[in-house]
Design a protein around this motif. Sequence first.
Motif, short mmCIF file in Angstrom:
data_model
loop_
_atom_site.label_atom_id
_atom_site.label_comp_id
_atom_site.label_asym_id
_atom_site.label_seq_id
_atom_site.Cartn_x
_atom_site.Cartn_y
_atom_site.Cartn_z
N ILE A 141 -2.75 -2.29 -12.87
CA ILE A 141 -2.66 -3.06 -11.63
C ILE A 141 -1.24 -3.58 -11.45
CG2 ILE A 141 -5.09 -3.79 -11.72
CD1 ILE A 141 -4.03 -6.59 -12.59
N PHE A 142 -0.88 -3.88 -10.21
CA PHE A 142 0.41 -4.48 -9.88
C PHE A 142 0.31 -6.01 -9.91
CE2 PHE A 142 0.75 -0.37 -7.76
CZ PHE A 142 2.08 -0.01 -7.95
N SER A 143 1.42 -6.65 -10.22
CA SER A 143 1.53 -8.09 -9.99
C SER A 143 1.68 -8.33 -8.49
CB SER A 143 2.72 -8.67 -10.76
OG SER A 143 3.93 -8.04 -10.34
N HIS A 144 1.63 -9.59 -8.08
CA HIS A 144 1.67 -9.92 -6.66
C HIS A 144 3.02 -9.63 -6.02
CE1 HIS A 144 -2.14 -11.77 -7.51
NE2 HIS A 144 -1.59 -12.60 -8.36
N ASN A 145 4.07 -9.59 -6.82
CA ASN A 145 5.39 -9.25 -6.30
C ASN A 145 5.77 -7.79 -6.57
OD1 ASN A 145 5.76 -9.37 -9.04
ND2 ASN A 145 7.33 -10.98 -9.01
N ASP A 146 4.80 -7.02 -7.08
CA ASP A 146 4.98 -5.59 -7.38
C ASP A 146 6.05 -5.33 -8.46
OD1 ASP A 146 3.04 -4.88 -5.52
OD2 ASP A 146 4.49 -4.65 -3.90
N ARG A 147 6.41 -6.37 -9.20
CA ARG A 147 7.40 -6.19 -10.26
C ARG A 147 6.78 -5.66 -11.55
NH1 ARG A 147 11.63 -10.69 -12.87
NH2 ARG A 147 12.17 -9.44 -14.71
N TYR A 148 5.59 -6.12 -11.87
CA TYR A 148 4.96 -5.78 -13.14
C TYR A 148 3.75 -4.89 -12.93
CZ TYR A 148 7.54 -9.92 -14.75
OH TYR A 148 8.51 -10.85 -15.02
N ILE A 149 3.46 -4.10 -13.95
CA ILE A 149 2.20 -3.37 -14.03
C ILE A 149 1.53 -3.74 -15.34
CG2 ILE A 149 1.17 -1.08 -14.36
CD1 ILE A 149 3.15 -0.05 -12.29
N LEU A 150 0.26 -4.09 -15.25
CA LEU A 150 -0.54 -4.51 -16.39
C LEU A 150 -1.57 -3.43 -16.68
CD1 LEU A 150 -0.93 -7.29 -18.06
CD2 LEU A 150 -2.89 -7.63 -16.54
N ASP A 152 0.81 -1.23 0.00
CA ASP A 152 0.00 0.00 0.00
C ASP A 152 0.83 1.28 0.00
OD1 ASP A 152 -2.39 -1.60 0.26
OD2 ASP A 152 -1.90 -1.81 2.38
N THR A 153 2.15 1.19 -0.16
CA THR A 153 2.97 2.40 -0.19
C THR A 153 3.04 3.00 -1.59
OG1 THR A 153 5.01 1.14 -0.59
CG2 THR A 153 4.40 1.58 1.71
N LEU A 154 2.71 2.21 -2.60
CA LEU A 154 2.71 2.70 -3.97
C LEU A 154 1.31 2.63 -4.55
CD1 LEU A 154 5.88 1.04 -5.57
CD2 LEU A 154 5.58 3.47 -5.08
N LEU A 155 0.94 3.65 -5.30
CA LEU A 155 -0.27 3.62 -6.10
C LEU A 155 0.12 3.79 -7.56
CD1 LEU A 155 -2.63 6.00 -4.05
CD2 LEU A 155 -2.46 3.52 -3.89
N VAL A 156 -0.60 3.12 -8.45
CA VAL A 156 -0.40 3.34 -9.87
C VAL A 156 -1.69 3.92 -10.41
CG1 VAL A 156 -1.07 0.96 -10.48
CG2 VAL A 156 0.29 2.31 -12.08
N THR A 157 -1.58 4.92 -11.28
CA THR A 157 -2.76 5.59 -11.82
C THR A 157 -2.61 5.81 -13.31
OG1 THR A 157 -4.20 7.54 -11.65
CG2 THR A 157 -1.85 7.90 -11.27
N ASP A 158 -3.76 5.78 -14.00
CA ASP A 158 -3.80 5.99 -15.45
C ASP A 158 -4.35 7.36 -15.83
OD1 ASP A 158 -6.40 5.67 -14.64
OD2 ASP A 158 -6.81 3.88 -15.82
N GLY A 159 -4.63 8.19 -14.84
CA GLY A 159 -5.22 9.50 -15.12
C GLY A 159 -4.82 10.49 -14.06
N ILE A 160 -5.75 11.35 -13.65
CA ILE A 160 -5.56 12.33 -12.59
C ILE A 160 -4.42 13.29 -12.92
CG2 ILE A 160 -5.40 12.72 -10.10
CD1 ILE A 160 -7.74 10.88 -11.02
N ILE A 161 -3.19 12.76 -12.94
CA ILE A 161 -2.02 13.61 -13.20
C ILE A 161 -2.05 14.11 -14.64
CG2 ILE A 161 0.51 13.63 -13.22
CD1 ILE A 161 0.27 11.38 -11.01
N ASP A 162 -2.33 13.23 -15.58
CA ASP A 162 -2.70 13.61 -16.94
C ASP A 162 -3.48 12.45 -17.54
OD1 ASP A 162 -1.05 11.90 -18.75
OD2 ASP A 162 0.61 12.94 -17.80
N LYS A 163 -4.10 12.68 -18.69
CA LYS A 163 -5.05 11.69 -19.22
C LYS A 163 -4.42 10.66 -20.15
CE LYS A 163 -6.46 14.65 -23.09
NZ LYS A 163 -7.59 15.37 -23.73
#
Length: 408
Positions: free
Chosen positions: A378-387, A330-341
């Motif tokens: 989304i993150f993978s379970h080991n936080d290595r990948y983003i899909l 929960d220390t990292l969030l990944v986002t596809d918008g908000i900051i830019d579209k």
Amino acid sequence: MNLIKGSVLQHQLKKRQDEQTGRTVTQLTSLAGNHHHLYFTSNSFTADNRHVLYISDLGTGNPNLFKLTLDDGAAVQLTDNRDGYMQSYVYYDGNPYRGLAKASPSFAPVAGKLLYIQGDEARLLDVDTLEERTIYVLPEHVMTGFTHLSGDGRYACIPYIDAPAFEVGEGNPFGLIRDKVKKEQMLSYIIVIDTTNGETLYSFSHQGWVTHVQFHPNDPHIVLFNHEGGMVQQRIWMYDHGTISKVRDQSDGGASLWICHEMWTSDGQAVIYHGTRGVPNDPAMNQNEGSKDEVVSFVGYMDTRDGKCAEVSFLPEMTAYGHFTASTDDTLLVTDGIIDKTSIHLCRMDWQRSELEMTFLCCHNSSFSVQDVHPHPIFSHNDRYILFTSDAHNERTKGNVYLIDLQE
């Protein structure tokens, strides 16, 4: 291309360098059709992080579920749907009571079990053996939303509302359904099924349009649920062993506060969400009143033990519509918008200090024009990948699935 359950397809993995960051982004799907991963409240990665689940119609108009191997792009067809897609939340133009409910798939990676709705049947499928069985038959003439499986795959949570809620005529169904449900005081129903025997563990109803449900990470008797429709009086609710309460109480926010896209933290002690103060930024609402200068986007964290909220605001120009998903700690969030579209960003959170640091990962360049091509990273379970999903290299409204390796 018409295949059957168990068929193996071969995608060609395509690696590209992001023009701005130089980071490698791998396009996982290459065959014709519309491809997108599961909704972001359900992880699409298998427990070993070697495969991802996704939905594809292969250009036939009949969406099915697939499991793709990240090493070589081989994909196994998991289901055998030939009836198009079913009308439900988000997919308002689907076939009534027939076909795959594209919003319904939910995956329990540790158990290797996949829940989905086909016609009036809620089915549980083993993604390794492809064995499946019907665990619940829906009541007649209902419309469903996003389902959820408990982490161990034992319990399935399904929301639905009576079909007349969707009988709203021409116009934007998102707002029209919300208004009809409110005007007529219609109920949504949430049912929790024990997948081992098909028996109902419990069920409850709530006045409002419920489309998202999420089990507490450690207790199947606690469910996070929503009220849908954009500008509602209260977005997030919690069912806790028979008691229903508000999460992030909006009663003091007035008509200018918009809350959306809630999720549990990994330990279940808090709920993460986001929203805007001022003019809402959800393009589906079409109710933007006031000045764009008044908008402030934020991401929030509510401790469910004491109800206290920490909300971290973005800069005034950062108001693009988007989504957030948390890493395993929960220390990292990944986002596809908000900051830019058009971009994928990482946000490193310090909830105690209400601070964040942003890192630009890559451009997704998705049109966001329909639900299927919302990137939903989304993150993978080991936080290595983003899909994520995008239609940047496909026809508009038709997606491909992409992977970022954060270790590269």
